[in-house]
Scaffold this active site. Structure first.
Site, PDB file in Angstrom:
ATOM      1  N   ARG A  91     -23.320  -2.337   4.846  1.00  0.00           N
ATOM      2  CA  ARG A  91     -22.378  -1.929   3.797  1.00  0.00           C
ATOM      3  C   ARG A  91     -21.408  -3.062   3.484  1.00  0.00           C
ATOM      4  O   ARG A  91     -20.932  -3.742   4.376  1.00  0.00           O
ATOM      5  CB  ARG A  91     -21.545  -0.726   4.242  1.00  0.00           C
ATOM      6  N   GLY A 100     -17.627   1.681  -5.198  1.00  0.00           N
ATOM      7  CA  GLY A 100     -18.902   1.704  -5.893  1.00  0.00           C
ATOM      8  C   GLY A 100     -19.287   0.392  -6.563  1.00  0.00           C
ATOM      9  O   GLY A 100     -20.314   0.308  -7.222  1.00  0.00           O
ATOM     10  N   ARG A 332      -9.599   5.046   5.800  1.00  0.00           N
ATOM     11  CA  ARG A 332      -8.640   4.121   5.188  1.00  0.00           C
ATOM     12  C   ARG A 332      -7.445   4.941   4.743  1.00  0.00           C
ATOM     13  O   ARG A 332      -7.515   6.159   4.635  1.00  0.00           O
ATOM     14  CB  ARG A 332      -9.245   3.372   4.016  1.00  0.00           C
ATOM     15  N   TYR A 856      22.937  -6.665 -11.847  1.00  0.00           N
ATOM     16  CA  TYR A 856      22.393  -5.409 -12.377  1.00  0.00           C
ATOM     17  C   TYR A 856      21.241  -5.683 -13.328  1.00  0.00           C
ATOM     18  O   TYR A 856      21.061  -6.809 -13.799  1.00  0.00           O
ATOM     19  CB  TYR A 856      23.485  -4.601 -13.103  1.00  0.00           C
TER      20      TYR A 856
END
Ligand code: PEP
Ligand code: MG
Length: 876
Positions: A91, A100, A332, A856
């Site tokens: 894999r 995929g 995971r 800011y």
């Protein structure tokens, strides 16, 4: 020599760069003593070395063999042993998950001899031949690119003739022969029988799949670097397709859609993982597994608790049960929706698993933004009519209108459809539920204004041919007329015919004060995380607000003041005529008369804004855009005058206007008479505005308020400009009794202003970085044309990763920002520096601004909560 292969027992979760995410987590589970089938990982180093010249690095397969032997010893089975064969799964698994996108090959090790061994040890001949045919198909497709359909066609033909129990072992054996023929015909040689050769070729194929076009595309979209490479995980096969006491599934430790606690997942009995993905049969819920196989269910949920406590986060897992024995094939930290991210972060903090600081890092401003917009009901969306750029998120449905008049006159919600918008369209944009344009990108006028107002906007929908004169637009051969219903999705950019049902966002209702913080799990999570962000952030968050309504909305949304009040927005609508008078004024007296009429109107605006922001700073910017923007467009005016003249009529005022527009026409208006230049050229203009500010402040003081106005000068490039304006401002302020001290500062929005910030700070009591213009002038990219122009092409080709108008360009503009901060503060210690460009509401940019030491950020009111969260994240 570089080492390329690591046994699962050698790795760990910290090694994801080397072992890929999947490999690192398999190693982690192995170390935790969880039931992971034995195996090893070929590192990303090996893949990268391979990709240099597409040659397998020297010694790699020797290493693979050595690790394989260890697996064989542990299991007491050998690859290729006809009596008791070991089979392998190969894999892919890179650093970042690319679902995929890359390859997997199962059942490596099967051949004409071992298939009988597998039949014997499994006691299931059908299963053995079925596994063999799966291998030929996966191997054919992955290693040699044989289209899956070539095999599927044969399988379908067999299924059509098979009995109710499916194909027999004999039939499957026949199918294997057919598959071998398909393979040989397509590939030009026989299916390789040597198991080690199968393994090597499979590893190579996974390396190759890193550069498959779909993987490349996915990485571009997800901003995953192209040079990472993938690891390859080689693992002993376990089988979920060995009968009813076997199966396979995926599960999450909490619901990844809502964050609700409790395991959640899908299970498919008598199947392999690929069957779940392919949707061959319908899966059942995990509660069904608790009935089918209570022992495995208990074991699984126990492991999931262990994993969640260990990773301190939502985990997802893939598992297989082989004849009642549970195996973990993957885990995971799981992907989740924005809603689940907030809920889970708060829950984990409540459970004491993580601190609130850490919880803040588990959510992002971008996720909060997603939660604030209404959405279309996903069940009810039809095929889109066209797709543009999702420029301001949200979901809006309404009747099509093409101009201001129709938008403001309409009863129900409308969608304003324009080729592009300009400041004239503001009333229509305010009245509309959504804005749709055919041109321009995410920084076009329509997009910026729509985001500022929290209006849904899709722009740059180039398929639309808009014909406002006929009151219609066309997409291909379809025509949509004024009054027709359409729906637009400002996140995906999709445009639908008809009214798609919309769901309001509870988070926005809560932020607007219409829903109690405890009203549901999600709202409560957002509330607590935002409050924590406020308690830790160093960066102030102000709002860009031009009206009292905007200012009070911003305050409700948690703003610490107004960082930018664009006074030009106050000259639109009915006041336009007064501005026209100013522009057409003949001589100083007329100028002063026009200004005198504008003064009380401006003063009332400021009184109301200062009241809405009582006790908080309000930075009021003197007039910025080119004056000709207030006049009718030249072609339109010229046509009117020509028409009148052709008819022998007196064009009257139009002729005077036309002369003025011609006189003021500039080749590059954005580089022309605007900003401070305008104030220096039109006598009395800035003085009038300053007087209005001072008088408004004095009035607020007299009313018992605490007004804190600041005056800001736009588009300064040189200190002398600022010095001249300041002298004028001081003169005016001296004549208004009762006003509090009013600081005078400047925008830093040109490279020259940044580069001479030290000198400019001598005259400026504060800086506000205008990163819209600063980006435009630093890149020499027009901010008005956006992604509809070449920039779209650049993004597509990956020449620029994200639009510099959306996320601040740290390498270029960011350097100017740091320079301006450093040199400004060196010249004037303690100088307040803020930012008021669109980037002030972009979460990623906010983190940069925090790091650059800004005081800011200022952003549109609706982005204030997003900036608060991002500022909190930047502080932990
Ligand atoms: C800017 O340039 O960043 C800015 C805030 O000013 P404006 O967008 O009004 O030009
Ligand atoms: Mg500007």
């Amino acid at each position: 020599m570089t080492r390329y292969v690591y046994d699962f027992i050698e790795g760990g979760r910290g090694m994801a760069d080397l072992l890929g995410g999947k490999g690192a987590n398999l190693a982690e589970m192995t170390r935790l003593g969880l039931p992971v089938p034995p195996g090893f990982t070929v590192s990303t180093d090996a893949c990268r070395a391979y990709l240099v010249d597409r040659q397998v690095p020297e010694g790699l397969f020797d290493e693979v063999n050595a690790h394989l032997r260890e697996v064989e010893v542990r299991l007491g089975r050998r690859l290729g042993d006809p009596a008791e064969p070991l089979l392998l799964a190969v894999r892919s698994g890179g650093r970042y998950s690319m679902p995929g996108m890359m390859e997997t090959i199962l059942d490596i090790g099967l051949n004409d001899a071992t298939v009988t061994g597998l039949a014997r040890i499994s006691g299931d001949e059908r299963f053995a031949w079925d596994s063999y045919r799966r291998l030929i198909q996966m191997f054919g497709r992955t290693v040699h690119g044989v289209p899956a359909e070539e095999f599927d066609r044969e399988l379908d033909a067999l299924r059509a003739t098979a009995g109710p129990d499916g194909p027999t072992a004999e039939q499957l054996r026949g199918l294997v022969e057919t598959y071998k023929k398909v393979f040989a015909d397509r590939v030009g040689h026989d299916f390789p029988q040597a198991p080690h050769e199968q393994l090597y070729l499979a590893i190579r194929a996974v390396f190759e799949s890193w550069n498959a076009s779909r993987a490349v595309l996915y990485r571009r979209r997800e901003h995953i670097p192209d040079d990472l490479g993938t690891a390859v995980n080689v693992m002993a096969m376990v089988f979920g397709n060995l009968g009813p006491d076997s199966g396979t599934g995926v599960a999450f430790t909490r619901d990844p859609a809502t964050g609700a606690p409790g395991v959640y997942g899908d299970y498919l009995s008598d199947a392999q993982g690929e069957d779940v993905v392919a949707g061959v049969r319908n899966t059942v819920g995990l509660d069904e597994l608790s009935r089918l196989d209570p022992a495995s269910y208990r074991r699984l949920t126990g492991i999931m608790t262990t994993l969640e406590r260990h990773y301190r986060d939502l985990c997802d897992v893939e598992f297989t049960i082989e004849r009642g024995r549970l195996w973990m094939l993957q885990t995971r930290v799981g992907k989740r929706t924005p809603a689940a991210a907030f809920v889970i972060a708060a829950q984990l903090a409540d459970e004491g698993l993580i601190s609130w600081d850490e919880a803040l890092t588990r959510v992002s401003g971008a996720q909060l933004a997603q939660l604030m917009f209404p959405t279309f009901d996903p069940e009810a969306t039809p095929e889109p009519l066209a797709t543009g750029v999702g420029a301001s998120p949200g979901a809006a449905a309404g009747r099509v209108v093409f101009d201001n008049a129709a938008a403001t006159a309409a009863d129900g919600p409308v969608i304003l459809v324009r080729r592009e918008t300009n400041p004239d369209d503001l009333p229509g944009m305010i009245a509309a539920a959504g804005i749709l344009t055919a041109r321009g990108g995410k920084t076009s006028h329509a997009a910026v204004v729509a985001r500022g107002m929290g209006r849904t906007c899709v722009c740059g929908a180039e398929a639309l041919e808009i014909d406002p004169e006929r009151g219609e637009f066309r997409v291909g051969d379809r025509t949509v007329r004024a009054g027709d219903l359409i729906s637009i999705d400002g996140s995906s950019g999709r445009i639908y015919l008809g009214e798609v049902p919309v769901r309001p966002s509870p988070v926005t209702r809560y932020l607007a004060g219409d829903l109690a913080p405890q009203s549901d799990r999600l709202v409560s999570a957002v509330d607590r995380l935002l409050r924590h962000a406020d308690s830790v952030r160093q960066l102030g968050v102000r709002a860009n607000a031009d009206t009292p309504d905007d200012a009070s909305r911003a305050r409700t949304l948690g703003a610490d003041g107004v960082g930018l009040c664009r006074t030009e927005h106050m000259f639109l609508g009915a006041r336009r005529a007064l501005v026209e008078r100013l522009i057409l004024a003949d001589g100083l007296n007329e100028v002063h008369a026009a200004l005198a009429e504008l003064l009380p109107l401006q003063r009332e605006d400021f009184v109301a804004i200062l009241a809405a922001m009582d006790g908080q700073p309000v930075t009021i910017r003197l007039l910025d855009p080119p004056l000709h923007e207030f006049l009718p467009p030249l072609p339109e005016l010229a046509a009117r005058v020509a028409r009148a003249e052709a008819l022998g009529q007196d064009p009257g005022r139009d002729a005077v206007l036309l002369a003025a527009v011609r006189r003021m026409q500039e080749s590059n208006p954005m580089l022309g008479l605007r900003g401070v230049r305008l104030g220096l050229v039109v006598p009395g203009l800035f003085a009038m505005q300053v007087r209005a500010v001072a008088e408004a402040a004095a009035r607020r003081v007299a009313e018992g308020g605490d007004p804190r106005p600041e005056i800001m000068v736009p588009l300064v490039v040189d200190v002398h400009e600022l010095a001249a304006v300041r002298a004028e401002v001081a003169d005016v302020l001296a004549t208004v009794p009762g006003a509090p001290p009013i600081p005078v500062g400047t925008m830093v929005e040109t490279p020259r202003a940044a580069l001479t910030a030290g000198a400019i700070a001598g005259e400026a009591e504060f800086f506000s970085l205008g990163t819209n213009d600063l980006t435009q002038t630093t890149w020499a990219f027009s901010r008005d044309d956006g992604e509809g122009s070449f920039l779209g092409d650049y993004l597509e080709r990956g020449i620029v990763e994200t639009s510099p108008f959306e996320t601040v360009d740290v390498a270029g503009v960011g350097r100017l920002v740091r320079l301006a901060v450093a040199e400004g503060r060196a010249a004037r210690p303690g100088l307040t520096v803020g930012v008021c460009g669109e980037h002030g509401g972009d979460p990623e940019s906010v983190e940069f601004f925090a790091d650059a030491g800004l005081d800011y950020v200022s952003c549109s009111p609706y982005r204030v909560p997003i900036a608060r969260l991002a500022a909190g994240r930047a502080a932990v």
